[in-house]
Each structure stands twice: as C-alpha cells, then as structure tokens.
Design an enzyme around this catalytic site. Structure first.
Site, short mmCIF file in Angstrom:
data_model
loop_
_atom_site.label_atom_id
_atom_site.label_comp_id
_atom_site.label_asym_id
_atom_site.label_seq_id
_atom_site.Cartn_x
_atom_site.Cartn_y
_atom_site.Cartn_z
N TYR A 148 26.12 29.97 15.36
CA TYR A 148 25.48 29.90 16.68
C TYR A 148 26.21 30.84 17.63
O TYR A 148 27.44 30.83 17.69
CB TYR A 148 25.55 28.47 17.23
CG TYR A 148 24.90 28.30 18.59
CD1 TYR A 148 23.53 28.50 18.76
CD2 TYR A 148 25.66 27.94 19.71
CE1 TYR A 148 22.93 28.33 20.01
CE2 TYR A 148 25.07 27.77 20.96
CZ TYR A 148 23.70 27.97 21.10
OH TYR A 148 23.10 27.80 22.33
N ASP A 241 32.72 36.14 17.16
CA ASP A 241 32.40 35.20 18.22
C ASP A 241 33.45 34.09 18.16
O ASP A 241 33.38 33.19 17.32
CB ASP A 241 30.98 34.64 18.00
CG ASP A 241 30.60 33.62 19.06
OD1 ASP A 241 31.48 33.17 19.82
OD2 ASP A 241 29.40 33.27 19.12
N LYS A 269 34.29 28.81 26.41
CA LYS A 269 34.87 27.46 26.33
C LYS A 269 36.31 27.39 26.86
O LYS A 269 36.48 27.30 28.06
CB LYS A 269 34.68 26.92 24.92
CG LYS A 269 33.15 26.84 24.64
CD LYS A 269 32.69 26.09 23.43
CE LYS A 269 31.18 25.92 23.49
NZ LYS A 269 30.42 26.44 22.39
C1 PLP Z 1 29.08 27.36 22.61
C2 PLP Z 1 28.97 28.62 21.84
C3 PLP Z 1 28.31 29.74 22.34
C4 PLP Z 1 27.49 29.69 23.60
O1 PLP Z 1 28.25 29.47 24.73
P1 PLP Z 1 27.49 28.89 26.05
O2 PLP Z 1 28.58 28.93 27.07
O3 PLP Z 1 27.05 27.52 25.67
O4 PLP Z 1 26.37 29.79 26.34
C5 PLP Z 1 28.38 30.92 21.64
N1 PLP Z 1 29.05 31.00 20.49
C6 PLP Z 1 29.68 29.93 19.95
C7 PLP Z 1 30.43 30.10 18.68
C8 PLP Z 1 29.64 28.71 20.59
O5 PLP Z 1 30.21 27.65 20.04
#
Ligand code: PLP
Length: 427
Positions: A148, A241, A269
C-alpha cells in the site's frame, strides 16, 4: 467464560456518524467491519491506554497505525505542539523548524540528501512517482501485490491476469488509463520482477522494503538487494516506501537495516509525531528536479506545517539508541509470547523492531496470496475476544501491531494473558 463490552455510547455515536460520514468513519479500516463489529469511539488516550466513550480502557497496539512511536499524548511532543501553536499555526512561508526537521532526517536516512515535505504519505508517494517519471522519461511503475502506498490512483492497482502485465483498477473511479502504466508483481518473487523488467521500460519500482499493509511480510534474504541490482541495470529508480518502517525499525529505516539504498524514499507516520506530516527524499540531483528549481511541479498549502514539524522533530529527537533497543525488546517479548500463547494452533507470528503481525495460517506467509489464504474469520473472533479483554489490536488480519516506547512489560503481560484466553474462542 463469556466477556463482553459495554458500548452503548459508541453505538449511539456510530448511528449519528453514519448519517453524516460514509460508513461512520473518515478512513475505512476504522469501521472494524473486517472483524464484524461496529467501531469504538475514542474519548482520550495517554501512553498506551486508550479510553473509549463508554469508559472501556484498552492496551492500544494500533497507536494510530504507526505515528505514535512514543505512545499517546507524550508530554514532550505536546509541549512542542503548544509552543509552535502559540507562535502561529501556519504561515505559507518557510520556518526554521522545517530546516531542523529536514536536517534530522538527512542525518538519519542513508538515501536522503534533500527532501520535500507533504501532509500525507499518499501525497508523498504520488509526488515521488511523478519525479521518477520525469527523471527517467519513462512511464511504467512496478509495484508489489498487497503493498500500500496511499490512495494514489495509479497505485490502486491489482495484478492483471498474466504475470507482469498492466495492473487493473482496484477501486471504482480509478481509470484503466491510470493503472495501465502500473505493473503488479508478487512480493518475494524474483522471477516475476525480472519478467517485468524484461517486458517493460520501467521508470521506477516502488516497494515497502518491510511490507506491513498485508500484515508484516519480510523480504527473503537477498530480495531487496536483487531489486537494487535490477533497477540499476535497467536505468530505473528504486523507491522505498518507508512510511511505516522509517524511523521505526532503525533510525535510518529498513534501508539502514538491509544495507540497500534506494534512489527515493517515502516517509510518513513517525515523521509527523502524530500530526499530519510526510515527506519524500533522495539525492540532491534528483530532488532539484522539483519546482521551484526544476520542472516537476509539487506543492502544498500546509506542507511543512509548523505544528506537525514541531511534533515530528520532538518525536525524532527522543529516538536514540536506547529507544530502539527498548522497542526491539518489547517487540520480541510480544512476538515470542504470542507464539507461546498460540501453542500448536495454526498461527504464524512475524516481527521486526516495532512491528508484529499474527497470521492465522499453517504456513509462513511470504506474499499477498498467502496472506489472503489466512483464516480471517478466526482472526476476527480472536480480535473481538481481545477487545472484550481490554486489548485493542488491529481490527484486520492484514495489518501490523504497532509497538511503542510506552508499552512496558506489564502491558505485554496483560496482552499475552488476553491473547491466550482469546485463542480458546477463536476456532
Ligand atoms: C499509511 C501508508 C501510506 C499512506 O500514508 P497516508 O498518510 O495515510 O496518506 C503510504 N505508504 C505506506 C507504506 C503506508 O503504510
């Protein structure tokens, strides 16, 4: 023994919420549908204690899905936010705090010489892809099934029928043209990645180096290094990511632990300390393709917001070597204890510093197909059993438990006791 929750006030709020918010929530996983119940509305939280509007008290292992590595309402982070707020909440002009946060990030993350801040991880990965396409002059992006990267149109893609073919939209409203240049391959499958590179002119490969959005599914030995070799050999960019793994599994994230350096890194995060902040970064040469220096447009009214940056800075500055040791110890104690509590039941526990996933599976889980084959019904029963016993675990078998520095041995002990009792009712 039957145990249950009193949730009359949550139920009442949920009924009101469902009239004005689709599904009663502002982000789908909060609805708790995959564990077959309605959401609990939170009143307040402190440390790892989460208290709902009915007065139920839980040990929180979700911790807002990652940002709260120091637990809820940490005094130093609150002070930083208060001080920043008192000086004005947003200016649309640069501040010293942004420079300080950027310097802290550059010091920690091996691949990052420069970064651009955003308000969400979604924006950061969307912008990183735009930059990668501009830098390579190519279109195709390779991503992994079950990974994701936020709700970016082009990355909301499922695997097409054949291996290494164009992705198909994973959501209504996403155009086929938006996922035509996305190729989805299985995680931990070197041959599939090689095939994707053989068949397509790839701009970038984007990966969660320690994927945690299909549950935690660690890379097999050598897999990340192979991704680095393949991208390099084909003139494509490697994007990590690290929105979850960044600043969590090590100061420099998964790239530090694995010794594989990507071209671009997406962060989120933890970097915002519980407020909306995210970023993407890489070499100076790449990052200076961004406006106003270069020709890649990227912007944001609240990007680098002083409150978010102050919270992120306070959060990062408390993450010293001792903090990572402690986080690893707590993670290990939780993971080992869960394995023991499961005994000979079909349960697999995956873990790395700060992250744990409990898969209801006979076999170890190595990709998204394996994660989907898990017994998600049994997980749902177990998770409801945990809630009834005062433990707030991710309400989905496709998520990680987020360990924080506020989790003490007593919280682990209480959790393991509840876990053992809940296993009795899961099957
Ligand atoms: C949470 C998440 C995102 C998206 O971040 P948001 O601040 O919710 O838009 C992207 N990549 C990873 C791996 C994530 O866990």
């Amino acid at each position: 023994m039957t145990v249950s929750l009193t949730d009359a006030k949550s139920a009442e709020l949920f009924a009101r919420a469902s009239r004005v918010l689709p599904g009663g929530v502002n982000s789908p996983v909060r609805a708790m549908r995959s564990i077959g119940r309605d959401p609990l509305f939170v009143e307040r939280a402190e440390g790892v204690d989460l208290i709902d509007v009915d007065g139920n008290r839980f040990v929180d292992w979700v911790c807002s899905w990652g940002p709260l590595i120091h637990g809820h309402a940490h005094p130093q982070i609150l002070t930083a936010i208060h001080e920043a707020a008192a000086a004005g909440t947003t200016f649309g002009a640069p501040t010293a705090l942004e420079v300080e946060l950027a310097e802290e990030v550059v010091r920690r993350v091996p691949s990052v010489e420069m970064l651009r801040m955003t308000s969400s991880g979604t924006e950061a990965s969307m912008s990183a892809i735009r930059l990668a396409r501009a830098a390579t002059g190519r279109e195709v992006v390779v991503k992994f099934a079950g990974a994701y990267h936020g709700h970016v149109d082009g990355l909301l893609a499922d695997a097409g029928s054949g291996l290494a073919t164009q992705g198909i939209p994973a959501s209504a409203g996403v155009l086929e043209s938006a996922t035509r240049a996305t190729v989805v391959v299985p995680w931990n499958d070197v041959a599939a990645v090689e095939e994707a590179f053989a068949r397509h002119d790839v701009a970038a490969l984007i990966a969660e180096p320690y994927p945690a959005n299909m549950g935690l599914v660690l890379p097999e030995p050598g897999f990340l290094a192979r991704l680095r070799e393949l991208t390099e050999a084909h003139g494509a960019l490697l994007i990590f990511d690290e929105v979850i793994s960044g600043f969590r599994v090590a100061p420099g994230g998964a790239q530090e632990l694995s010794d594989v350096t990507p071209d671009l890194t997406v962060m989120g995060k933890v970097i915002g300390g519980g407020l909306p902040a995210a970023a993407f970064g890489g070499s100076q040469a790449l990052m200076e393709r961004l406006a106003p220096v270069g020709d890649v447009y990227q912007a944001g009214t609240l990007s680098g917001n002083p409150l978010a940056v102050a919270a992120g800075l306070a959060s990062l500055r408390m993450l010293d070597e001792t903090a990572y040791l402690r986080l690893s110890e707590t993670t290990e104690a939780l993971a080992t204890g869960l394995r023991e509590a499961a005994g000979d039941r079909p349960v697999q526990v995956a873990s790395v510093g700060g992250l744990v996933t409990v898969f209801f599976s006979e076999q170890p889980v190595r990709d998204y197909a394996d994660a989907r084959r898990c017994d998600h019904e049994a997980y749902a029963r177990w998770c409801r059993g945990l809630l009834a016993r005062g433990v707030y675990a991710p309400p989905s078998g496709y998520e990680a438990w987020f360990v924080s520095l506020a989790h003490a041995p007593e919280h682990v002990a209480r959790t393991l006791e509840a876990a053992a009792a809940a296993f009795e009712v899961a099957w």
